[in-house]
Design an enzyme around this catalytic site. Structure first.
Site, PDB file in Angstrom:
ATOM      1  N   ASP A  19      52.623  32.906  54.679  1.00 37.33           N
ATOM      2  CA  ASP A  19      54.367  32.518  54.217  1.00 37.33           C
ATOM      3  C   ASP A  19      55.002  31.399  55.040  1.00 37.33           C
ATOM      4  O   ASP A  19      54.739  31.599  56.503  1.00 37.33           O
ATOM      5  CB  ASP A  19      55.045  33.530  53.351  1.00 37.33           C
ATOM      6  CG  ASP A  19      56.227  33.390  53.161  1.00 37.33           C
ATOM      7  OD1 ASP A  19      56.346  32.145  52.193  1.00 37.33           O
ATOM      8  OD2 ASP A  19      57.328  34.440  53.253  1.00 37.33           O
ATOM      9  N   GLY A  20      56.789  30.874  54.730  1.00 38.93           N
ATOM     10  CA  GLY A  20      56.872  30.463  55.795  1.00 38.93           C
ATOM     11  C   GLY A  20      56.711  28.954  56.101  1.00 38.93           C
ATOM     12  O   GLY A  20      57.346  28.510  56.410  1.00 38.93           O
ATOM     13  N   SER A  64      51.075  31.684  44.308  1.00 41.57           N
ATOM     14  CA  SER A  64      51.266  33.293  43.745  1.00 41.57           C
ATOM     15  C   SER A  64      51.717  33.115  42.137  1.00 41.57           C
ATOM     16  O   SER A  64      52.216  31.753  41.358  1.00 41.57           O
ATOM     17  CB  SER A  64      52.479  34.324  43.704  1.00 41.57           C
ATOM     18  OG  SER A  64      53.751  33.962  43.966  1.00 41.57           O
ATOM     19  N   ASN A  67      55.142  32.145  41.731  1.00 44.19           N
ATOM     20  CA  ASN A  67      55.049  29.748  42.204  1.00 44.19           C
ATOM     21  C   ASN A  67      55.223  29.595  41.904  1.00 44.19           C
ATOM     22  O   ASN A  67      56.208  28.069  41.916  1.00 44.19           O
ATOM     23  CB  ASN A  67      54.115  30.142  43.012  1.00 44.19           C
ATOM     24  CG  ASN A  67      53.928  30.656  44.833  1.00 44.19           C
ATOM     25  OD1 ASN A  67      53.707  31.181  45.240  1.00 44.19           O
ATOM     26  ND2 ASN A  67      55.155  31.069  45.151  1.00 44.19           N
ATOM     27  N   ARG A 189      57.571  42.069  52.414  1.00 42.73           N
ATOM     28  CA  ARG A 189      56.914  42.607  51.061  1.00 42.73           C
ATOM     29  C   ARG A 189      55.687  42.323  50.840  1.00 42.73           C
ATOM     30  O   ARG A 189      54.983  41.127  51.908  1.00 42.73           O
ATOM     31  CB  ARG A 189      58.180  41.967  50.281  1.00 42.73           C
ATOM     32  CG  ARG A 189      57.872  40.898  50.123  1.00 42.73           C
ATOM     33  CD  ARG A 189      59.123  40.405  49.160  1.00 42.73           C
ATOM     34  NE  ARG A 189      59.347  39.019  49.544  1.00 42.73           N
ATOM     35  CZ  ARG A 189      61.352  38.498  49.989  1.00 42.73           C
ATOM     36  NH1 ARG A 189      61.724  39.756  50.057  1.00 42.73           N
ATOM     37  NH2 ARG A 189      61.542  37.247  50.039  1.00 42.73           N
ATOM     38  N   GLU A 202      46.122  48.270  56.920  1.00 46.74           N
ATOM     39  CA  GLU A 202      47.093  48.118  57.619  1.00 46.74           C
ATOM     40  C   GLU A 202      48.187  46.749  57.862  1.00 46.74           C
ATOM     41  O   GLU A 202      47.073  46.071  57.350  1.00 46.74           O
ATOM     42  CB  GLU A 202      46.679  47.791  58.623  1.00 46.74           C
ATOM     43  CG  GLU A 202      45.861  50.187  58.811  1.00 46.74           C
ATOM     44  CD  GLU A 202      46.803  50.880  59.484  1.00 46.74           C
ATOM     45  OE1 GLU A 202      47.773  50.401  59.600  1.00 46.74           O
ATOM     46  OE2 GLU A 202      45.914  51.312  58.764  1.00 46.74           O
TER      47      GLU A 202
HETATM   48  C1  IPE Z   1      53.965  34.647  48.344  1.00 42.85           C
HETATM   49  O1  IPE Z   1      55.245  33.864  48.564  1.00 42.85           O
HETATM   50  C2  IPE Z   1      52.950  34.004  48.165  1.00 42.85           C
HETATM   51  C3  IPE Z   1      51.972  33.622  48.556  1.00 42.85           C
HETATM   52  C4  IPE Z   1      52.318  32.861  50.195  1.00 42.85           C
HETATM   53  C5  IPE Z   1      51.511  32.424  48.335  1.00 42.85           C
HETATM   54  P1  IPE Z   1      56.682  33.441  48.566  1.00 42.85           P
HETATM   55  O2  IPE Z   1      57.538  32.866  49.384  1.00 42.85           O
HETATM   56  O3  IPE Z   1      56.236  32.797  47.033  1.00 42.85           O
HETATM   57  O4  IPE Z   1      57.233  35.248  47.844  1.00 42.85           O
HETATM   58  P2  IPE Z   1      59.031  35.490  47.820  1.00 42.85           P
HETATM   59  O5  IPE Z   1      59.308  34.329  47.077  1.00 42.85           O
HETATM   60  O6  IPE Z   1      59.538  35.477  49.431  1.00 42.85           O
HETATM   61  O7  IPE Z   1      58.736  36.532  47.470  1.00 42.85           O
HETATM   62  C1  IPE Z   2      54.813  29.584  51.399  1.00 42.94           C
HETATM   63  O1  IPE Z   2      55.732  29.127  51.650  1.00 42.94           O
HETATM   64  C2  IPE Z   2      53.218  28.381  50.909  1.00 42.94           C
HETATM   65  C3  IPE Z   2      53.755  28.809  49.439  1.00 42.94           C
HETATM   66  C4  IPE Z   2      53.954  29.890  48.118  1.00 42.94           C
HETATM   67  C5  IPE Z   2      52.942  27.805  47.826  1.00 42.94           C
HETATM   68  P1  IPE Z   2      57.049  29.160  51.012  1.00 42.94           P
HETATM   69  O2  IPE Z   2      56.645  27.609  50.405  1.00 42.94           O
HETATM   70  O3  IPE Z   2      57.291  30.492  50.492  1.00 42.94           O
HETATM   71  O4  IPE Z   2      57.444  28.810  52.276  1.00 42.94           O
HETATM   72  P2  IPE Z   2      58.962  29.278  51.894  1.00 42.94           P
HETATM   73  O5  IPE Z   2      58.974  30.765  52.470  1.00 42.94           O
HETATM   74  O6  IPE Z   2      60.210  28.733  51.100  1.00 42.94           O
HETATM   75  O7  IPE Z   2      59.812  29.521  54.033  1.00 42.94           O
HETATM   76 MG    MG Z   3      58.102  31.904  50.874  1.00 47.50          MG
END
Ligand code: IPE
Ligand code: IPE
Ligand code: MG
Length: 238
Positions: A19-20, A64, A67, A189, A202
């Protein structure tokens, strides 16, 4: 050559919520897709490090079921990047004896990506040095519902249903449960990731954004994991 810190316990299966990417791009004034592109590079490097560390199972959460709520442009872009990069991934997997698995539903994915995934699974199915599971179009609840549906369709009698059998109906059948779940990007989460399989994992959260995740961060997570005491409901040894 990447050296592994000398640790007492190493996980056999590490699962990562990558994520990020979006925030990483935003911080640089770039479009979100630039973050996803960079994120896939990071994923490739991370696979290489875990391979050198001889950790036999790695799972990466890439998209996900939730998504799908994102703008179509971003979704199409993510799938295009995945499709393009899978080609290189297959090459690396073939050279190194890595089996690629897919966790999630093929339905709904662009046809070309479905084809590429099929090819990746087929070409690498006999590789056994490491397994890399790519979770996309994956949701933990969806996985459990699909497993229940298959049990019913298979006319399994109620007295035969137990945790072991149920696990065999999940996308992760034949893969041990994750010992360590890492989430980058600072959120604390699971976001519907491996909710059955992570019952006793863990969990390690880091604020580092996925595109910046590197060897130093992996080592930190492994060191912290090795210091955890896993009790599985029992008592610590006297
Ligand atoms: C979780 O990240 C899904 C993936 C990393 C593939 P999201 O950015 O979609 O999760 P939320 O919306 O913050 O819970
Ligand atoms: C995770 O990065 C990748 C996917 C969920 C596809 P994000 O796209 O959720 O990045 P942030 O959380 O918005 O920074
Ligand atoms: Mg994200």
């Amino acid at each position: 050559m990447t050296t592994l810190p000398n640790l007492k316990h190493l996980p056999q299966h590490v699962a990562i919520i990558m994520d990020g990417n979006g925030r990483w791009a935003k911080q640089r004034g770039l479009p979100r897709l630039a973050g996803h592109k960079k994120g896939v590079n990071t994923a490739q490097k991370v696979v290489e490090i875990f391979f050198e560390y001889k950790i036999p199972h790695l799972t990466l959460y890439a998209f996900s079921t939730e998504n799908w709520n994102r703008p179509k442009r971003e979704i199409d872009g993510i799938f295009k990047i995945l499709e393009e990069r899978l080609e290189e991934g297959i090459k690396f997997a073939q050279e190194n004896g890595i089996r690629i698995r897919h966790l999630g539903k093929p339905d709904g994915l662009p046809l070309r990506l479905q084809e590429k995934v099929k090819q990746a699974l087929e070409l690498t199915k006999n590789n056994s040095r490491m397994s890399v599971s790519l979770a996309f179009n994956y949701g933990g609840r969806d996985e459990i519902v699909e497993a229940a549906r298959s049990l019913i369709l298979g006319c399994i009698s109620p007295q035969d249903v137990n945790e072991k059998l149920f696990s065999q109906y999940l996308y992760t059948a034949d893969t041990p449960d994750p010992d360590l779940v890492i989430r980058t990007g600072g959120e604390m989460r699971l976001s519907n990731f491996l909710i059955w399989q992570s019952a006793y994992a863990e969990i390690y959260f880091t604020p580092v954004l996925w595109p910046d995740f590197a060897k130093k961060e992996i080592d930190k997570a492994l060191i912290i994991y090795s210091q955890r005491q896993r009790r599985f409901g029992s008592l610590p040894p006297e």
